[in-house]
Design an enzyme around this catalytic site. Structure first.
Site, PDB file in Angstrom:
ATOM      1  N   GLY A 230      -3.824  -0.190   1.275  1.00  0.00           N
ATOM      2  CA  GLY A 230      -3.591  -1.679   1.307  1.00  0.00           C
ATOM      3  C   GLY A 230      -4.833  -2.657   0.762  1.00  0.00           C
ATOM      4  O   GLY A 230      -4.653  -3.760   0.487  1.00  0.00           O
ATOM      5  N   TYR A 314       9.276  -5.544  -9.308  1.00  0.00           N
ATOM      6  CA  TYR A 314       8.884  -7.001  -8.387  1.00  0.00           C
ATOM      7  C   TYR A 314       8.198  -8.239  -9.007  1.00  0.00           C
ATOM      8  O   TYR A 314       7.802  -9.122  -8.388  1.00  0.00           O
ATOM      9  CB  TYR A 314       7.476  -6.272  -7.702  1.00  0.00           C
ATOM     10  CG  TYR A 314       7.240  -4.703  -6.944  1.00  0.00           C
ATOM     11  CD1 TYR A 314       8.192  -4.698  -6.049  1.00  0.00           C
ATOM     12  CD2 TYR A 314       6.347  -3.958  -7.640  1.00  0.00           C
ATOM     13  CE1 TYR A 314       8.304  -3.037  -5.599  1.00  0.00           C
ATOM     14  CE2 TYR A 314       6.227  -2.693  -7.157  1.00  0.00           C
ATOM     15  CZ  TYR A 314       7.014  -2.516  -6.163  1.00  0.00           C
ATOM     16  OH  TYR A 314       7.033  -0.991  -5.669  1.00  0.00           O
ATOM     17  N   CYS A 341      18.076  -1.719 -21.749  1.00  0.00           N
ATOM     18  CA  CYS A 341      19.226  -2.393 -21.741  1.00  0.00           C
ATOM     19  C   CYS A 341      19.213  -3.063 -20.343  1.00  0.00           C
ATOM     20  O   CYS A 341      20.135  -2.847 -19.772  1.00  0.00           O
ATOM     21  CB  CYS A 341      20.468  -1.717 -22.092  1.00  0.00           C
ATOM     22  SG  CYS A 341      20.298  -1.004 -23.942  1.00  0.00           S
ATOM     23  N   GLU A 342      18.148  -3.701 -20.213  1.00  0.00           N
ATOM     24  CA  GLU A 342      18.237  -4.262 -18.869  1.00  0.00           C
ATOM     25  C   GLU A 342      17.185  -5.588 -19.004  1.00  0.00           C
ATOM     26  O   GLU A 342      16.083  -5.532 -19.730  1.00  0.00           O
ATOM     27  CB  GLU A 342      17.181  -3.456 -17.767  1.00  0.00           C
ATOM     28  CG  GLU A 342      17.926  -2.501 -17.158  1.00  0.00           C
ATOM     29  CD  GLU A 342      18.593  -3.010 -15.845  1.00  0.00           C
ATOM     30  OE1 GLU A 342      18.682  -4.088 -15.583  1.00  0.00           O
ATOM     31  OE2 GLU A 342      18.946  -2.154 -15.155  1.00  0.00           O
TER      32      GLU A 342
HETATM   33  C1  LIG Z   1       1.548   3.846  -0.479  1.00  0.00           C
HETATM   34  C2  LIG Z   1       0.796   4.429   0.648  1.00  0.00           C
HETATM   35  C3  LIG Z   1      -0.617   4.222   0.521  1.00  0.00           C
HETATM   36  C4  LIG Z   1      -1.629   3.755  -0.639  1.00  0.00           C
HETATM   37  O1  LIG Z   1      -1.118   2.312  -0.730  1.00  0.00           O
HETATM   38  P1  LIG Z   1      -2.075   1.329  -1.998  1.00  0.00           P
HETATM   39  O2  LIG Z   1      -1.425   0.198  -1.835  1.00  0.00           O
HETATM   40  O3  LIG Z   1      -2.031   2.407  -3.164  1.00  0.00           O
HETATM   41  O4  LIG Z   1      -3.473   1.593  -1.234  1.00  0.00           O
HETATM   42  C5  LIG Z   1      -1.409   4.681   1.803  1.00  0.00           C
HETATM   43  N1  LIG Z   1      -0.840   5.388   2.740  1.00  0.00           N
HETATM   44  C6  LIG Z   1       0.407   5.276   2.840  1.00  0.00           C
HETATM   45  C7  LIG Z   1       1.280   6.100   4.099  1.00  0.00           C
HETATM   46  C8  LIG Z   1       1.277   4.988   1.564  1.00  0.00           C
HETATM   47  O5  LIG Z   1       2.559   5.175   1.783  1.00  0.00           O
END
Ligand SMILES: *Cc1c(COP(=O)(O)O)cnc(C)c1O
Length: 423
Positions: A230, A314, A341-342
């Site tokens: 995150g 996204y 083709c999108e």
């Molecule tokens: C995708 C994911 C991450 C990594 O997310 P980032 O946005 O790349 O940091 C970590 N843990 C889990 C369980 C995930 O599904």
């Protein structure tokens, strides 16, 4: 201003051996960033980053990260198998899956990895699949509601399929303690791609307070807390990058406010970063091959959403540099498109760029995570090679480009498939 980690001259040289499009990764940047992460959390003796393999499942890159102590965060059979092949096994594997098939729990346990349960019903699923409950278990927490940061970034845990409610996690800990589990972990992923230094400290407070209550009320030993992924990256040139030292320091403060007074100053912290580890250190290099002047100005390139699908699915922004024109005036407005083709197959819409000439190389930034790995084969498009720009300036191919034989391989058990492959 965003600058590519390669020059036009370098790319011209590389393209003599490896035709565009290709993904290229910057070993120097990857190493410096991994070192900085470990320094930022060096105050926590058990700290470990489990690289989110899904972001960039390439064993060469996983091994570079492993040199700094990074393990693998896996969520599928193939990711477990890949980790083992890359020499990343045992406690270096965190298995944070959801909707998990039983054989994957069994595989994780065989490799000695840590199972992070997405749901309370998975306690029994693990017992059935593995034959027992491992001594170390982790649970994924979902507090529900919305999670708001002061800069307005918001995510919606209450709407997400992941994790257990608070009541369920207490219940899960009691059940597992009864069944002989000795070491417990908790995990949560509440907001994605946060470009702010406050996400981790805020998440840490939620998880640390939960850990204290869990330890008090269920009497278990909380061995680790997993802050998961995150931490974001500045995809846009006007965004300011996170400072991992500030983040590490912010988490340390909360650790000393919440865990230490509760006698839990021995809890190890884990992370599962993907985007932050590799995102900025990979680029997609593509060439302008067509221009079209209709109701808009289009530049057609030789890559498409099959090589990088974030803009298509996204509407995600990826910065583009026209190599050799880094300092030229951005006095043209283009849609930069791929050939699917999108109509969503556009790397940029109404983007101000310097004048693009046919044959120019475009560097699409921040494709090092959730880039090549999201590739697909729609329209019979083939996934590109992955190259590593090494610290000494040389280039190593770390995945070859797909060929049409790869594309037809799943027809090989039919006559028509054999003809396609051996044509
Ligand atoms: C995708 C994911 C991450 C990594 O997310 P980032 O946005 O790349 O940091 C970590 N843990 C889990 C369980 C995930 O599904």
């Amino acid at each position: 201003m965003k600058r590519p980690f390669v020059t036009k001259e370098q790319i011209e040289e590389i393209a003599k051996t490896y035709p565009t499009p290709f993904h290229i990764y910057d070993e120097k940047g990857i190493r410096e960033n991994a070192r900085a992460l470990y320094e930022a959390f060096s105050w926590n003796p058990g700290f470990k980053e489990y690289f989110a393999v899904k972001a960039t499942p390439n064993p060469f890159l996983m091994q570079i990260l492993h040199e700094y102590g990074c393990g693998s965060d896996c969520s599928s059979m193939a990711e477990l198998v890949l980790s083992e092949a890359a020499g990343i096994t045992g406690r270096d594997i965190m298995f944070s899956s959801n909707d998990t098939p039983p054989e994957e729990f069994a595989c994780c346990e065989k490799l000695g990895g840590i199972i992070n349960l997405d749901d309370i019903t998975h306690i029994e699923a693990v017992e059935r699949a593995v034959g027992y409950l491992p001594k170390t278990m982790s649970c994924r927490y979902n507090p529900g509601g919305v999670f708001v940061l002061s800069n307005g970034i918001m995510d919606n845990p209450g709407d997400s399929k992941y994790g257990m409610t608070e009541a369920q996690i207490f219940e899960a800990f009691r059940i597992m303690k009864e069944k002989g589990v000795e070491h417990f972990g908790i995990h949560a992923f509440l907001a994605s791609n946060t470009v702010t230094n406050e996400y981790y400290p805020m998440l840490a407070k939620v998880l640390f307070e939960l850990a204290v209550r869990l330890a008090k009320e269920t009497g278990v030993h909380v061995a680790f807390i997993n802050l998961s992924g995150g931490i974001g990256i500045p995809y846009r040139p006007d965004q300011e990058a996170n400072d991992i030292r500030v983040i590490g320091e912010g988490v340390r403060k909360v650790y000393e406010e919440v865990l230490v007074p509760a006698g839990m100053g021995d809890v190890a912290l884990y992370t599962e970063l993907g985007r932050f580890m590799l995102g900025p250190y990979g680029g997609l290099v593509t060439r302008a091959i067509n221009e079209k002047h209709t109701y808009k100005e289009y530049i057609g390139v030789d890559a498409c959403a099959a090589n990088l699908m974030r803009p298509a699915i996204y509407g995600a922004y990826h910065h583009i540099t026209v190599l050799g024109k880094e300092d030229a005036l951005c006095d043209h407005v283009y849609d930069v498109t791929g050939s699917l083709c999108e109509n969503c197959d556009k790397f940029a819409v109404d983007r101000k760029l310097p004048k693009i000439d046919m044959g120019d190389y475009l560097f699409i930034h921040d494709a090092g995570a959730h880039g090549h790995s999201m590739g697909y084969n729609y329209n019979g498009k083939l996934r590109s090679a992955e190259l590593l720009l090494k610290e000494d300036g040389s280039v190593q191919m770390i995945r070859r480009a797909e060929t049409m034989n790869d594309y037809f391989a799943t027809l090989d058990c039919f006559e028509i498939g054999k003809k396609l492959i051996h044509r």
